[in-house]
Design a protein around this motif. Structure first.
Motif, PDB file in Angstrom:
ATOM      1  N   SER A 110       0.809  -1.217   0.000  1.00  0.00           N
ATOM      2  CA  SER A 110       0.000   0.000   0.000  1.00  0.00           C
ATOM      3  C   SER A 110       0.845   1.272   0.000  1.00  0.00           C
ATOM      4  O   SER A 110       0.345   2.346  -0.344  1.00  0.00           O
ATOM      5  CB  SER A 110      -0.930   0.012   1.217  1.00  0.00           C
ATOM      6  N   THR A 111       2.122   1.166   0.377  1.00  0.00           N
ATOM      7  CA  THR A 111       2.950   2.372   0.508  1.00  0.00           C
ATOM      8  C   THR A 111       4.182   2.378  -0.377  1.00  0.00           C
ATOM      9  O   THR A 111       4.748   3.432  -0.642  1.00  0.00           O
ATOM     10  CB  THR A 111       3.436   2.544   1.961  1.00  0.00           C
TER      11      THR A 111
ATOM     12  N   HIS B  74       6.469   9.192  -2.833  1.00  0.00           N
ATOM     13  CA  HIS B  74       6.005   9.235  -1.446  1.00  0.00           C
ATOM     14  C   HIS B  74       7.041   8.738  -0.440  1.00  0.00           C
ATOM     15  O   HIS B  74       7.128   9.264   0.667  1.00  0.00           O
ATOM     16  CB  HIS B  74       4.732   8.394  -1.315  1.00  0.00           C
TER      17      HIS B  74
ATOM     18  N   THR C  96       5.136   4.444  -5.067  1.00  0.00           N
ATOM     19  CA  THR C  96       3.988   5.308  -4.815  1.00  0.00           C
ATOM     20  C   THR C  96       4.313   6.718  -5.296  1.00  0.00           C
ATOM     21  O   THR C  96       5.297   7.327  -4.867  1.00  0.00           O
ATOM     22  CB  THR C  96       3.621   5.326  -3.315  1.00  0.00           C
TER      23      THR C  96
ATOM     24  N   GLY D 277      -4.395   4.630  -4.427  1.00  0.00           N
ATOM     25  CA  GLY D 277      -3.973   4.453  -3.046  1.00  0.00           C
ATOM     26  C   GLY D 277      -4.994   3.671  -2.238  1.00  0.00           C
ATOM     27  O   GLY D 277      -6.178   3.630  -2.568  1.00  0.00           O
TER      28      GLY D 277
ATOM     29  N   VAL E  81      -2.066   8.973  -3.762  1.00  0.00           N
ATOM     30  CA  VAL E  81      -0.973   8.410  -4.568  1.00  0.00           C
ATOM     31  C   VAL E  81      -1.517   7.502  -5.655  1.00  0.00           C
ATOM     32  O   VAL E  81      -2.636   6.981  -5.563  1.00  0.00           O
ATOM     33  CB  VAL E  81       0.024   7.599  -3.702  1.00  0.00           C
TER      34      VAL E  81
ATOM     35  N   ARG F 212      -0.122   3.909  -7.420  1.00  0.00           N
ATOM     36  CA  ARG F 212       0.847   2.844  -7.180  1.00  0.00           C
ATOM     37  C   ARG F 212       1.249   2.236  -8.524  1.00  0.00           C
ATOM     38  O   ARG F 212       0.398   1.730  -9.262  1.00  0.00           O
ATOM     39  CB  ARG F 212       0.258   1.776  -6.251  1.00  0.00           C
TER      40      ARG F 212
END
Length: 381
Positions: A159-160, A307, A319, A346, A354, A356
């Motif tokens: 996710s990040t 990110h 991201t 995101g 964001v 991805r």
């Protein structure tokens, strides 16, 4: 008198043979598979206890040990998605009342929290802002304060786009008699991993990302320490389908029937792993790193920012911050509809903030970046 029931044709669709758009899958997964992997899926199936298939299962186990850099005997592919393999680690390792400490710095840390709670764990958490990682000092403090049976960390937070360093964590866990459980869903095949060298006790992954296969045959492994805990259980594993006491007899020397394996998916997984072994792990990891650095450079060239701090970025998933005033969903939709390119949005705290972008497996190529950037630049104008 026998009652005659007429056939209901309401749902009887008259369809043309299957046609699916050709997409470049640059989201968080699945990724496009190598043509050889797709070809392997077209091979006629044999039985799930056929000697030829059992030999293929052995090949899969050896190759999974190679890509994970482990000698764990219990290293298999779970018949299910990566989430099934995730649940398998929790189901087999956790008994009701076990203290399970989970590092949460993204969506999939939270999923581990939910799963562990459902299996009766005494769940404790440590948290970081989404996109950051835990230091050894933070982990030591948490272990001292909680004394858990299991520490669960996400190596590659999908996710990040952040990569959690694992060097030294296994040694730390051994100081406290703690098992180390690691999510490698978005790292296996594209990010350096040394399960034995790092002292990881349980790990799981998926087939459709860095391995470049279709979803549904998901890697799972347990160390001897984790197996000892499994054998000491006071209660049965609560999930019959994922019970490694049973699955181990199918994948091991006994070859006891457990379920009908997805034969053609295992063909594909074997072929995807063969391609990685042919390329060599070091070369595979270097390819992912080289291509993602090219992606980062091209994204910054068109004015976009990233990110995650560079030191902790994943080579498999990036991201990208959505610029102020831009509708991220509309951009992704336009990329898909007009350019046949998929990128992801995101999740959770990063929803709407964001995109991805994945460069995983067969898709980790310069050509993928060169196709994405002009299309993204055009859509953003």
């Amino acid at each position: 008198m026998t009652q005659i029931i007429s056939i209901n044709d309401n749902q009887r669709l008259q369809l043309e043979p299957l046609e699916v758009p050709s997409r470049l899958l640059l989201g968080p997964g699945p990724s496009n598979a190598h043509p050889a992997v797709l070809q392997a899926m077209n091979v006629s199936p044999v039985g799930h206890l056929d000697p030829a298939f059992l030999a293929l299962m052995d090949e899969i186990q050896s190759l999974l040990r190679y890509v994970w850099q482990t000698e764990n005997p219990l290293t298999i592919a779970v018949s299910g998605t990566g989430t099934a393999a995730m649940e398998a680690t929790i189901a087999n390792a956790v008994e009701p009342g076990d203290v399970v400490l989970i590092g949460v710095a993204g969506y999939f840390g939270n999923r581990l929290v939910d799963m562990a709670g459902r299996y009766g764990a005494d769940v404790r958490t440590i948290s970081k802002p989404w996109g950051q990682v835990f230091s050894l000092e933070e982990l030591r403090t948490a272990l001292e304060n909680n004394r858990p049976a299991i520490l669960a960390l996400v190596h590659a937070e999908t996710s990040t786009g952040a990569r959690q360093p694992l060097e030294g964590v296994g040694e730390l866990c051994r100081e406290f008699g703690t098992l180390l459980l690691v999510d490698t869903v978005t790292s296996l095949g594209g990010v350096p991993i040394f399960l034995d060298g790092w002292g990881v006790d349980l790990a799981y992954s998926c087939s459709q990302k860095g391995l470049g296969c279709s979803p549904g045959a998901s890697p799972f492994t347990m160390s001897s320490r984790a197996i000892e805990k499994l054998q000491r259980r006071r209660t049965k594993v609560a999930n019959w389908y994922l019970d490694m006491n049973l699955l181990g007899k199918y994948w091991g020397s006994e070859r006891v029937y457990h379920h009908t394996a997805p034969i053609n998916l295992y063909y594909a997984l074997r072929e995807a792993l063969r391609l990685i072994a042919q390329e060599g792990l070091a070369n595979c990891w270097q390819r992912h790193q080289k291509n993602v650095e090219y992606l980062w450079e091209r994204l910054e060239d068109i004015g976009l920012s990233l990110h995650v701090e560079k030191e902790y970025r994943l080579p498999t998933l990036t991201t990208v911050r959505i610029p102020d005033g831009v509708d991220g969903k509309a951009v992704a939709r336009q990329l898909l509809n007009e350019h046949n390119i998929e990128v992801g949005g995101g999740l959770g705290e990063l929803a709407g903030k964001v995109w991805r972008v994945g460069l995983m497996g067969f898709n980790s190529r310069k050509e993928s970046v060169d196709q994405l950037i002009p299309a993204l630049e055009q859509v953003l104008r």
